[in-house]
Design a protein around this motif. Structure first.
Motif, PDB file in Angstrom:
ATOM      1  N   TRP A   1       0.798   2.929 -21.539  1.00 60.56           N
ATOM      2  CA  TRP A   1      -0.585   3.015 -21.969  1.00 60.56           C
ATOM      3  C   TRP A   1      -0.634   2.971 -23.498  1.00 60.56           C
ATOM      4  O   TRP A   1       0.087   3.696 -24.174  1.00 60.56           O
TER       5      TRP A   1
ATOM      6  N   ASN B   1       0.652   2.700 -17.816  1.00 59.43           N
ATOM      7  CA  ASN B   1      -0.553   1.996 -17.407  1.00 59.43           C
ATOM      8  C   ASN B   1      -0.750   2.067 -15.904  1.00 59.43           C
ATOM      9  O   ASN B   1       0.209   2.024 -15.125  1.00 59.43           O
ATOM     10  N   LEU B   2      -1.994   2.163 -15.488  1.00 58.97           N
ATOM     11  CA  LEU B   2      -2.389   2.029 -14.091  1.00 58.97           C
ATOM     12  C   LEU B   2      -3.510   0.997 -14.015  1.00 58.97           C
ATOM     13  O   LEU B   2      -4.534   1.167 -14.677  1.00 58.97           O
ATOM     14  N   PRO B   3      -3.339  -0.069 -13.248  1.00 56.90           N
ATOM     15  CA  PRO B   3      -2.116  -0.437 -12.533  1.00 56.90           C
ATOM     16  C   PRO B   3      -1.155  -1.185 -13.455  1.00 56.90           C
ATOM     17  O   PRO B   3      -1.494  -1.474 -14.595  1.00 56.90           O
TER      18      PRO B   3
ATOM     19  N   ARG C   1      -4.982  -2.292  -7.252  1.00 54.38           N
ATOM     20  CA  ARG C   1      -5.968  -1.272  -7.608  1.00 54.38           C
ATOM     21  C   ARG C   1      -5.248   0.029  -7.964  1.00 54.38           C
ATOM     22  O   ARG C   1      -4.133   0.274  -7.521  1.00 54.38           O
ATOM     23  N   VAL C   2      -5.921   0.866  -8.727  1.00 55.88           N
ATOM     24  CA  VAL C   2      -5.356   2.180  -9.038  1.00 55.88           C
ATOM     25  C   VAL C   2      -5.106   2.956  -7.754  1.00 55.88           C
ATOM     26  O   VAL C   2      -4.107   3.675  -7.617  1.00 55.88           O
TER      27      VAL C   2
ATOM     28  N   CYS D   1      -1.726   2.782  -6.176  1.00 59.04           N
ATOM     29  CA  CYS D   1      -0.574   3.306  -6.917  1.00 59.04           C
ATOM     30  C   CYS D   1      -0.189   4.687  -6.411  1.00 59.04           C
ATOM     31  O   CYS D   1      -1.045   5.499  -6.042  1.00 59.04           O
TER      32      CYS D   1
ATOM     33  N   ASN E   1       3.461   0.865  -6.153  1.00 63.25           N
ATOM     34  CA  ASN E   1       2.168   0.549  -5.555  1.00 63.25           C
ATOM     35  C   ASN E   1       2.395  -0.130  -4.212  1.00 63.25           C
ATOM     36  O   ASN E   1       3.512  -0.544  -3.886  1.00 63.25           O
TER      37      ASN E   1
ATOM     38  N   THR F   1      -3.277  12.870 -14.685  1.00 65.50           N
ATOM     39  CA  THR F   1      -4.270  11.822 -14.853  1.00 65.50           C
ATOM     40  C   THR F   1      -5.598  12.432 -14.413  1.00 65.50           C
ATOM     41  O   THR F   1      -5.684  13.637 -14.156  1.00 65.50           O
TER      42      THR F   1
ATOM     43  N   ALA G   1      -9.189   7.195 -14.433  1.00 60.22           N
ATOM     44  CA  ALA G   1      -8.309   6.891 -15.570  1.00 60.22           C
ATOM     45  C   ALA G   1      -7.415   5.707 -15.240  1.00 60.22           C
ATOM     46  O   ALA G   1      -7.050   5.483 -14.082  1.00 60.22           O
ATOM     47  N   LYS G   2      -7.036   4.975 -16.262  1.00 62.73           N
ATOM     48  CA  LYS G   2      -6.165   3.824 -16.111  1.00 62.73           C
ATOM     49  C   LYS G   2      -4.751   4.146 -16.578  1.00 62.73           C
ATOM     50  O   LYS G   2      -4.028   3.269 -17.058  1.00 62.73           O
ATOM     51  N   PHE G   3      -4.371   5.386 -16.468  1.00 61.18           N
ATOM     52  CA  PHE G   3      -3.043   5.796 -16.907  1.00 61.18           C
ATOM     53  C   PHE G   3      -2.596   7.023 -16.126  1.00 61.18           C
ATOM     54  O   PHE G   3      -3.407   7.719 -15.504  1.00 61.18           O
TER      55      PHE G   3
END
Length: 294
Positions: free
Chosen positions: A39, A151-153, A158-159, A162, A224, A245, A249-251
Motif C-alpha cells: 500500500w 494492497n487489497l486486492p 474483489r476485496v 481476499c 484470494n 484493516t 479499506a483497500k489495504f
C-alpha cells in the motif's frame, strides 16, 4: 542536515524500495506482472507507514512506562520510524541500515544498543534481517515488530475474495484491541477463522486490530479465491501476530512481533510488560522474516 534517501534493490523478479527514514520498506514491485504489493499510503485513509517497531510494539497505556525510579514517555510503536539510519553497506540486491543509541534516545529508552536491518532480494523473495546488540553493562528489555501494509486486492479480484491463511490450526483465536489496548482476560474470538483462513470482510474486521497470542504458526499468506497472486510471510518463532484493516479499506496490515500492545489493566511497569525480549549484557539478538512473492 542529513536527508531521507530512497534505495532500490532488484532481482530478476522483484524490485524493492527502502528508505533511510526508519529503515522503512516502501515498495515490493513484481517486475513480471507490474503489480505493486505494498500500500502506497494516503494521509487521510491510513497515515501509518511500513515501519519497524522498536523498542515497543503497539501502544503504552497512557503513552508512558515506569522503569527504575522514573516514568518515561514513548509514542506508539517506538521511535525508529522518525530516525534517519546510516547505510552500512549496499549492493544491487541488498542493503544494510544501522542505528546506534544516542543521548536523545536514552532520554526515552535508557539503554545502549545498536540495531542493524538488512534487506536482501533473491528471485521472488525478500529477506529482512534484524541484528540487535546490547552494548550496555546491564540486561536490556525490548520488543521488536515489523508491520508492512499490503494492497487489497493484489490483482483484479474483489476485496471480499481476499483472505489471510495461517499455516497451522491455531488453538487460540484472536483478541481485539480496544482503544489500542488489549484485554487478554476476556475470551478470545475463535469464530473468525475458517479452516486456517481469515476472510477480509466486515464481519471479521470492524476497524479494530486483532492480535494472535502465542501462535504456533510460523508463516502467514495473503491469498484470494480468484487467482494465484499471493504473498507469504515466513516469520519463524515469533509469538505474536497482529492484523488490521477496516470495512471498505483497500489495504491490510500484517505485523508479526516479539511483543504486543499494553493490556487494559497495565500498571505501566516496564518489566511486567507482556512479550518483552530479555537480552543479556553485551549479547546479540538475531531474527529474519522472509517474504515470498507470487
Amino acid at each position: 542536515m542529513e536527508e531521507n534517501q530512497v534505495y532500490h534493490l532488484e532481482s530478476e523478479f522483484i524490485r524493492v524500495s527502502v528508505s533511510s527514514l526508519g529503515a522503512g520498506l516502501l515498495s515490493i514491485f513484481d517486475l513480471e506482472s507490474n503489480v505493486e504489493y505494498l500500500w502506497q499510503g494516503h494521509p487521510t485513509l491510513h497515515p501509518w507507514k511500513p515501519q519497524i517497531q522498536f523498542p515497543i510494539v503497539g501502544k503504552l497505556k497512557d503513552d508512558q512506562y515506569w522503569l527504575g525510579r522514573k516514568y518515561y514517555r514513548m509514542q506508539k510503536d517506538g521511535y525508529l520510524k522518525e530516525l534517519l539510519f546510516e547505510v552500512k553497506n549496499q549492493r544491487r540486491d541488498r542493503i544494510t541500515f544501522v542505528h546506534t543509541n544516542t543521548n536523545d534516545t536514552e532520554l526515552i529508552f535508557p539503554f545502549r544498543y545498536s540495531i542493524e536491518i538488512t534487506y536482501m532480494v533473491y528471485g521472488p523473495k525478500l529477506t529482512v534481517s534484524f541484528v540487535i546488540k546490547n552494548l550496555d553493562k546491564k540486561e536490556m528489555f525490548f520488543s521488536l515488530g515489523f508491520g508492512p501494509t499490503f494492497n487489497l486486492p493484489l490483482g483484479y479480484e474483489r476485496v471480499e475474495d481476499c483472505f489471510i491463511e495461517l499455516d497451522r490450526e491455531e488453538e487460540r483465536g484472536a483478541y481485539f484491541l480496544e482503544n489500542d489496548l488489549v484485554n487478554f482476560h476476556d475470551a478470545d474470538n475463535k469464530k473468525i477463522m475458517n479452516n486456517r483462513r481469515i476472510f477480509v470482510n466486515q464481519e471479521n474486521f470492524r476497524g479494530e486490530e486483532m492480535v494472535f497470542k502465542d501462535i504456533i504458526s510460523s508463516n502467514v499468506t495473503l491469498k484470494n479465491l480468484v487467482n494465484e497472486k499471493s504473498v507469504n510471510i515466513d516469520f519463524g518463532n515469533i509469538p505474536y501476530l497482529s492484523i488490521w484493516t477496516y470495512p471498505g479499506a483497500k489495504f491490510v496490515r500484517i505485523s508479526p512481533a516479539f511483543g504486543v500492545t499494553d493490556a487494559l489493566d497495565s500498571n505501566n511497569d516496564f518489566y511486567m510488560k507482556e512479550g518483552l525480549v530479555d537480552l543479556e549484557q553485551e549479547k546479540t539478538f538475531k531474527h529474519e522474516i522472509v517474504f515470498h512473492i507470487r
